[in-house]
Scaffold this active site. Sequence first.
Site, PDB file in Angstrom:
ATOM      1  N   THR A  73      40.818  45.494  46.965  1.00 29.52           N
ATOM      2  CA  THR A  73      41.512  45.608  45.896  1.00 29.52           C
ATOM      3  C   THR A  73      42.298  47.008  45.771  1.00 29.52           C
ATOM      4  O   THR A  73      41.470  48.243  45.887  1.00 29.52           O
ATOM      5  CB  THR A  73      40.892  45.237  44.569  1.00 29.52           C
ATOM      6  OG1 THR A  73      41.612  45.484  43.504  1.00 29.52           O
ATOM      7  CG2 THR A  73      39.527  45.589  44.517  1.00 29.52           C
ATOM      8  N   CYS A 103      49.041  46.550  44.790  1.00 31.73           N
ATOM      9  CA  CYS A 103      48.218  45.446  44.726  1.00 31.73           C
ATOM     10  C   CYS A 103      48.197  44.493  45.661  1.00 31.73           C
ATOM     11  O   CYS A 103      49.150  44.270  46.338  1.00 31.73           O
ATOM     12  CB  CYS A 103      48.641  44.806  43.477  1.00 31.73           C
ATOM     13  SG  CYS A 103      47.763  43.613  42.644  1.00 31.73           S
ATOM     14  N   GLN A 115      38.041  44.963  33.096  1.00 33.22           N
ATOM     15  CA  GLN A 115      39.156  45.660  33.275  1.00 33.22           C
ATOM     16  C   GLN A 115      39.728  45.779  32.158  1.00 33.22           C
ATOM     17  O   GLN A 115      40.357  46.774  31.354  1.00 33.22           O
ATOM     18  CB  GLN A 115      40.019  44.985  34.415  1.00 33.22           C
ATOM     19  CG  GLN A 115      39.530  45.220  35.643  1.00 33.22           C
ATOM     20  CD  GLN A 115      40.668  44.698  36.682  1.00 33.22           C
ATOM     21  OE1 GLN A 115      41.383  43.796  36.326  1.00 33.22           O
ATOM     22  NE2 GLN A 115      40.399  45.086  37.914  1.00 33.22           N
TER      23      GLN A 115
END
Length: 234
Positions: free
Chosen positions: A83, A196, A52
């Site tokens: 996620t 999140c 990421q």
Amino acid sequence: MKTIGLLGGMSWESSQTYYRLINEGVKARLGGLHSAKLVLYSVDFAEIEALQHSGDWAATARILSEAALSVQNAGADFLVIGTNTMHKVAPEIEQNLRIPLLHIADATAKVLLRDSIDCVGLLGTRFTMEQAFYRDRLEAAGLEVITPDEPQRDRVHHIIYEELCQGTINPESRQAYLDIVTSLSERGAQAVILGCTEIGLLIRQADTPVPLYDTTEIHAAQAVEQALGESKAH
């Protein structure tokens, strides 16, 4: 009952919340000793996180696509990616599957619109707050999306990776998040998305008068609905 495929481990702290909420939801609907039919594939988050932050999203797509195929081959009827951030590569994952994907942003938008929310604040990783893959999905559903300013985004992102994903709950970080929630409300947000899957570990609705929408709770609830034949995936 359909079998839920859960792609987890990003982080495992939020994956265990998904597992608990899904099973509690099935038990609440069916009673007795009922629990969810579920296939869980949990990845190594350290590998994903490194990719990421290096910007190698293609590599993350390959890893998660292979994991999703394993879930499909194990008998899952639809896929839940546990996620928000990794929905960036949801299109690449979907194109490799025969089973449908229950998209977390679509699930969240559905609940916000049901509650007559037009303008919403968004908290999440920098990727989720700043890139188009998530905001565009919400805006396509008809929502106006407000994100924190840059220093606030840095703080939100840092706390997610350096604290929440490592199981650390810091009262000072809780207050920082609540201050950011208040600032989003003052800028016109009618509610704030906890975008999140770890943020719900830190702040809860009891902490603020601003309506909070926890994407983990929403996603898990709609997974239960779909598993029991009461909803359809997008």
